[in-house]
Write an enzyme that holds these catalytic residues in place. Structure first.
Site, PDB file in Angstrom:
ATOM      1  N   LYS A 118      88.953 -12.377  -2.801  1.00 51.15           N
ATOM      2  CA  LYS A 118      90.367 -12.007  -2.952  1.00 51.15           C
ATOM      3  C   LYS A 118      90.767 -11.830  -4.409  1.00 51.15           C
ATOM      4  O   LYS A 118      91.607 -10.993  -4.717  1.00 51.15           O
ATOM      5  CB  LYS A 118      91.262 -13.059  -2.300  1.00 51.15           C
ATOM      6  CG  LYS A 118      91.188 -13.004  -0.789  1.00 51.15           C
ATOM      7  CD  LYS A 118      92.379 -13.661  -0.161  1.00 51.15           C
ATOM      8  CE  LYS A 118      92.383 -13.363   1.326  1.00 51.15           C
ATOM      9  NZ  LYS A 118      93.503 -13.974   2.009  1.00 51.15           N
ATOM     10  N   LYS A 201      84.926  -7.358   6.261  1.00 53.22           N
ATOM     11  CA  LYS A 201      85.703  -7.964   7.341  1.00 53.22           C
ATOM     12  C   LYS A 201      87.005  -7.183   7.587  1.00 53.22           C
ATOM     13  O   LYS A 201      87.658  -6.756   6.640  1.00 53.22           O
ATOM     14  CB  LYS A 201      86.045  -9.401   6.921  1.00 53.22           C
ATOM     15  CG  LYS A 201      86.845 -10.198   7.908  1.00 53.22           C
ATOM     16  CD  LYS A 201      87.147 -11.586   7.361  1.00 53.22           C
ATOM     17  CE  LYS A 201      88.447 -11.645   6.590  1.00 53.22           C
ATOM     18  NZ  LYS A 201      89.657 -11.576   7.423  1.00 53.22           N
ATOM     19  N   LYS A 204      94.086  -8.169   7.552  1.00 57.26           N
ATOM     20  CA  LYS A 204      95.451  -7.637   7.579  1.00 57.26           C
ATOM     21  C   LYS A 204      95.917  -7.216   6.197  1.00 57.26           C
ATOM     22  O   LYS A 204      96.849  -6.431   6.064  1.00 57.26           O
ATOM     23  CB  LYS A 204      96.420  -8.612   8.245  1.00 57.26           C
ATOM     24  CG  LYS A 204      96.555  -9.971   7.594  1.00 57.26           C
ATOM     25  CD  LYS A 204      97.638 -10.759   8.347  1.00 57.26           C
ATOM     26  CE  LYS A 204      97.080 -12.028   8.968  1.00 57.26           C
ATOM     27  NZ  LYS A 204      96.742 -13.059   7.975  1.00 57.26           N
TER      28      LYS A 204
HETATM   29  P1  ATP Z   1      94.275 -11.979   4.852  1.00 52.06           P
HETATM   30  O1  ATP Z   1      93.609 -10.673   4.553  1.00 52.06           O
HETATM   31  O2  ATP Z   1      95.706 -12.057   4.363  1.00 52.06           O
HETATM   32  O3  ATP Z   1      93.442 -13.175   4.451  1.00 52.06           O
HETATM   33  P2  ATP Z   1      93.294 -12.235   7.531  1.00 52.06           P
HETATM   34  O4  ATP Z   1      93.310 -11.085   8.468  1.00 52.06           O
HETATM   35  O5  ATP Z   1      91.993 -12.653   6.918  1.00 52.06           O
HETATM   36  O6  ATP Z   1      94.407 -11.987   6.423  1.00 52.06           O
HETATM   37  P3  ATP Z   1      94.008 -15.004   7.924  1.00 52.06           P
HETATM   38  O7  ATP Z   1      95.411 -15.444   8.091  1.00 52.06           O
HETATM   39  O8  ATP Z   1      93.351 -15.247   6.598  1.00 52.06           O
HETATM   40  O9  ATP Z   1      93.924 -13.465   8.314  1.00 52.06           O
HETATM   41  O10 ATP Z   1      93.110 -15.671   9.048  1.00 52.06           O
HETATM   42  C1  ATP Z   1      93.643 -16.122  10.294  1.00 52.06           C
HETATM   43  C2  ATP Z   1      92.531 -16.367  11.283  1.00 52.06           C
HETATM   44  O11 ATP Z   1      91.969 -15.124  11.711  1.00 52.06           O
HETATM   45  C3  ATP Z   1      91.363 -17.202  10.735  1.00 52.06           C
HETATM   46  O12 ATP Z   1      90.925 -18.076  11.755  1.00 52.06           O
HETATM   47  C4  ATP Z   1      90.315 -16.177  10.442  1.00 52.06           C
HETATM   48  O13 ATP Z   1      88.998 -16.701  10.491  1.00 52.06           O
HETATM   49  C5  ATP Z   1      90.559 -15.177  11.566  1.00 52.06           C
HETATM   50  N1  ATP Z   1      90.106 -13.844  11.191  1.00 52.06           N
HETATM   51  C6  ATP Z   1      90.607 -13.093  10.171  1.00 52.06           C
HETATM   52  N2  ATP Z   1      89.973 -11.937  10.111  1.00 52.06           N
HETATM   53  C7  ATP Z   1      89.023 -11.962  11.101  1.00 52.06           C
HETATM   54  C8  ATP Z   1      88.037 -11.027  11.545  1.00 52.06           C
HETATM   55  N3  ATP Z   1      87.898  -9.864  10.951  1.00 52.06           N
HETATM   56  N4  ATP Z   1      87.262 -11.378  12.594  1.00 52.06           N
HETATM   57  C9  ATP Z   1      87.410 -12.573  13.219  1.00 52.06           C
HETATM   58  N5  ATP Z   1      88.312 -13.487  12.841  1.00 52.06           N
HETATM   59  C10 ATP Z   1      89.119 -13.192  11.799  1.00 52.06           C
HETATM   60 MG    MG Z   2      91.948 -14.261   5.492  1.00 53.06          MG
END
Ligand code: ATP
Ligand code: MG
Length: 339
Positions: A118, A201, A204
């Protein structure tokens, strides 16, 4: 020392840092619902204090927190069965987070791959909060003495750090107070990848909207994104080993399996030999069938933000009842006067 047995308790959280993605749904929320239905006490949080480790527009943060709550509920979390709340309304998270800042070591934090990903090349300019994120995450989990944490694969390292923090605290103070929390990383899609790049990955916060499926995308948008998803020219294999070195193909098959509650083997025995031109429309139909009822319900819930705020207020009050005595006990162990 006799080992304390902790009552099973599930905690997990998602950042209100943008729209929910299919990765969040398959890696996290769908698992949250499974655990709620297992009858264990479950707490699910919108981790707004984590979201601000990178800049969030205040109006967007408020909107995204409510939308995340709507996503939780629309996907099957029931405020009567699970405690649903936002992190900043339970100040014990931040207070225990400070104590854990003093337990966790710089060297541990420097090894965290999420920070490296990040902060990127400009680490000097990242917030101190982004660097310390895992200590607050350990506090989120341990302030409830949580025993199980359903997360996606990317959070495995932070869960290991949570165990390290608990072990060091217990050791430093000669207590058996914080549990060794187990990560629950399950399902066919524990790491959903970007639709544009099978090595990244799905996230969002990715600048490219085409890289992800958002829970609020309509059927046409879902269809367009899947049709354009990167693939290779080969037909689908009939066995899992045929997906090695084919990250984009593997990703779409994993998504199909997770959405359809099937194993990857079972999917491949049905679709092995098919071209993507045939498989992608099947995936579009399945994704729309599973996601559109959720997005419709999310939109309905978002029409009544006061009701969402009420649910979060109620959940926060219930969460504080569990967290505050654990915080008081922690302060006592550390040697703080609380008169
Ligand atoms: P950001 O990019 O802001 O970090 P994010 O999509 O990674 O957003 P988080 O809030 O960090 O979302 O993660 C929330 C949950 O979703 C965590 O349990 C994380 O492991 C899961 N998660 C996030 N992205 C994935 C993915 N691509 N596949 C499976 N699980 C995911
Ligand atoms: Mg995340």
């Amino acid at each position: 020392m006799t080992e304390v047995v902790h009552t099973p308790r599930v905690f997990s959280g998602i950042q209100p840092s943008g729209g929910l993605t299919l990765g969040n749904y398959l890696g996290a929320i769908k698992r949250f619902v499974d655990m709620q239905e297992s009858g264990i006490e479950t707490l699910y949080c919108m981790v707004d204090l984590h979201a601000i480790t990178v800049w969030q527009d205040p109006a967007d943060l408020r909107h995204n927190t409510r939308e995340l709550a709507a996503g939780y509920i629309a996907a099957g979390l029931d405020p009567a069965k699970s405690i649903l709340f936002n992190q900043s309304q339970v100040s014990a998270h931040a207070e225990l987070g400070w104590i854990f800042n003093c337990v966790a070591r710089m060297g541990w934090m420097k090894r965290m791959t999420q920070f490296k990903d990040k902060a990127g090349k400009n680490a000097e300019n990242a917030s101190l909060g982004l660097f310390g994120y895992p200590a607050l995450m350990a506090a989120d989990i341990l302030i409830y003495h949580s025993t199980h944490v359903p997360v996606g694969e990317d959070q495995k390292q932070h869960l290991e750090l949570t165990r390290d923090v608990a072990a060091k605290f217990n050791h430093d103070f000669g207590v058996d107070f914080f549990p060794m929390t187990e990560p629950v990383i399950e399902g066919a899609a524990t790491r959903v990848m970007s639709l544009r790049d099978g090595s990244k990955k799905m996230s969002k916060s990715d600048p490219s909207d085409a890289s992800r499926i958002n829970m609020t995308d309509d059927a046409e948008t879902i269809a367009k994104k899947i049709r354009k998803a990167k693939t290779d020219p080969d037909a689908l294999p009939s066995e899992v080993k045929g997906l090695e070195d084919r990250p984009e193909a593997r990703n779409l098959v994993n998504i199909f399996a997770a959405l359809n509650d099937q194993s990857v083997d079972a999917v491949l025995s049905d679709v092995g030999g098919k071209q993507f031109s045939e498989f992608k429309p099947m995936l579009v139909d399945l994704a729309v069938e599973k996601l559109s009822p959720i997005s419709t319900e999310m939109a309905r819930l978002m029409n009544d933000p006061a009701e969402i705020d009420r649910i979060l207020g109620d959940g926060s009050a219930r969460a504080r009842k569990i967290a505050n005595p654990i915080l008081e006990k922690t302060y006592d162990i550390v040697g703080m006067i609380r008169s």
